[in-house]
Design an enzyme around this catalytic site. Sequence first.
Site, PDB file in Angstrom:
ATOM      1  N   ASP A 262      -6.877   9.545  -9.653  1.00 54.71           N
ATOM      2  CA  ASP A 262      -5.820   8.579  -9.878  1.00 54.71           C
ATOM      3  C   ASP A 262      -4.923   9.184 -10.963  1.00 54.71           C
ATOM      4  OD1 ASP A 262      -5.885   4.940  -9.929  1.00 54.71           O
ATOM      5  OD2 ASP A 262      -4.218   6.362 -10.003  1.00 54.71           O
TER       6      ASP A 262
HETATM    7  C1  GLC Z   1      -1.694   4.210 -10.272  1.00 55.55           C
HETATM    8  C2  GLC Z   1      -2.700   3.379  -9.512  1.00 55.55           C
HETATM    9  C3  GLC Z   1      -2.981   3.878  -8.104  1.00 55.55           C
HETATM   10  C4  GLC Z   1      -1.739   4.545  -7.540  1.00 55.55           C
HETATM   11  C5  GLC Z   1      -1.479   5.787  -8.375  1.00 55.55           C
HETATM   12  C6  GLC Z   1      -0.221   6.532  -7.892  1.00 55.55           C
HETATM   13  O1  GLC Z   1      -2.106   4.336 -11.611  1.00 55.55           O
HETATM   14  O2  GLC Z   1      -3.966   3.156 -10.133  1.00 55.55           O
HETATM   15  O3  GLC Z   1      -3.411   2.755  -7.330  1.00 55.55           O
HETATM   16  O4  GLC Z   1      -1.958   4.901  -6.184  1.00 55.55           O
HETATM   17  O5  GLC Z   1      -1.341   5.486  -9.759  1.00 55.55           O
HETATM   18  O6  GLC Z   1       0.908   5.750  -8.110  1.00 55.55           O
END
Ligand code: GLC
Length: 713
Positions: A262
Amino acid sequence: MDIIKLLKKLTIEEKIGQLLQLSPFHFIKDIEVEVFGNVKELGLTEKKIFSAGSVLGIHNAAEMIAVQEKYLRKSTHQIPLIFMADVIHGYETIFPVPLAISSSWNPKLAFDTARVSAIEASSAGIHVTFSPMADLTRDPRWGRVVEGFGEDPYLNAVFTKEMVKGYQQGDISKDENIASCVKHFAAYGAAEGGRDYNTVDVSRLSLHNYYLKGYKAAIDAGAKLIMTSFNVIDGIPATINKHLLRDVLRDLWKFEGLTITDYDSLHQVVPHGNAENDREAAQKGLIAGLDIEMASSCYINYLKMLIENNEVSIELLDEAVLRVLKLKEEIGLFENPYKGASVEKESRIIRSNKHLEISKNVALESAVLLKNDGVLPLSKNKKYALIGPYAETKNTNGPWSWHGKNELNHTLKEKLEEQGIILSLVREVNHINELSNEEQALLKKADAVIFALGENERESGEAHSKVDIKIPRNQEKFIEFAKEQNLDSIIVLYHGRPFDLSNILSTNAILDVYYLGSMANDAIADLLTGLINPSGKLTMSYPRHVGQIPIYYNYLNTGRPKVEGDRNEYVSYYLDELNTPLFPFGYGLSYSKFRYDNLVLSKNEMYFNEEITVSVDVHNESEIGGFETIELYIRDYVASISRPVKELKGFQKIWFAPHQRRTVEFKIKKDSLSYLNAEGLEILEPGRFSIMVGSSSDHLLCLDLICKKEVSL
Ligand code: GLC
């Protein structure tokens, strides 16, 4: 493309670059002039940036084409970028938030949502979506409950599977299909205190029987990527958790796709206290089986050194890079780096009438009628006041709808007036005291008042946890005013997370509409006027009090269960609140009236290798046709581990004409009777089970079933 041959041509820096994912501005802006902070902070150089393997987020086809062109001009081996983005519940045509979609209990709507999302997103040049979010959720304080499919592992798995099928359609090389990245692996929704990014501490049994079911369903449906979660599991961040990423994902589930962090979660291993620095985080990530690093620079800055010092093996790097190249090949990027991207097509199909119609259909089945003492449907012969923060707003897209445009949506006012509802007063206010004396006088003369209430879009979603889950205090005053004036009131409730609604139950009706997307108020007007009969049912328990949390329907009985009416105080209960939720999992009303009777089992005893049938008669006793979701639950009374008092094992959403009676059947097989042990292996134990069927988790007919191990011949 022979990706093995290609891999062999790459230098170690070029290989490591394939594991880096950055935002598009890194490629477009003039590095020295415009992009400072992030680039400097990450220690990125132009060479490192233009060795990256994928992009996080993109605004449109034109931007994708510009980035890909600029990148390929500098790429030695012409390895195209993969473009990934958060297309969570629609691209520009926005659908209801996932928690609402699950409340439709119609998995085909999840497929339709994903299908339209893929058609629109692929025209902008997006190849991968970070969806579905399969995190099981039992805590409405956590703002991200809005992004998932609720508290039940079975329903979560069913909806997750349909989303993956809708995005991929079994072939991601086709122009209008995109790859699915299921997230957040694992158990991100179990954050302690419902506080986002907080510690998760769940047993292996809970992981396998509840929290992992959604991700597994996505993997089994062919999801090409899985995103690691911010939290720890067994004290080790999921992003570097070898048990999760290798033992479970690769060895037990045979997953061959990509793992991706993430946002910045590999670097966050350092503040977690599991690595001294980014260098150690990089080492632990690669050893654990982590492939792509999103938005941080541990790999790009330290993997070369770690390999040269024999602290990680080049084979682990090659394994990860090969998975990235394989995905690019599967998508077809080597043949066409601009796959799907088309400025002309994007302008033609995005927010098309057809797509908006599909979004409305999903919205119509996602709203949940929680209360109605007869004031709904609305009458064209009455005068209504429409009051509250959502009376005239268009902000119905909800969190994670970046590409959607709220300003293009309709208001509840205009859609009710279009249907001939007389609105004697409409005021978008946050407090009853904002109404002038004249307006209050008008309000008192109305036959009923529609209160369009709820939290705003910024109060749920990522990093938006709350300890107070009642509706905003000032909005309670609306209900108190109506009660004082002896006015009939109808609440239309816009929200992301389940609320504690105990302080507004004096209202006559509550239509729970979550955030229903681009066509929200079009659908809500149809539901309020009875043009469409509400058919949604809750997929998360609504507590009586935040102190009951975590509260969920599939709880364990305990050794001292509270039995209603039993005065024994040495049992599991609260001095100051009931154990039960205000509105339970599986609950939702209709303008129709359904009666259940005549529950029958084809056999009262079965061997595990057999299959039996359970049937129930359902009767629509009203003059109004409508959908009813019939729910099947099972209880395993005695096993080596304590089993829940009930578990959802099936459901059918069926149309009933006025006064129609149907016999509805379910098949009971061993996979409805088994559970998983701490290693994730299926366990079947003979004994007494209950088979339960009904309209909600707390309204069930029940019969006992004896299950036996088949006699080995
Ligand atoms: C964010 C979220 C995730 C998302 C990622 C990319 O922090 O936790 O759900 O897909 O970053 O935007």
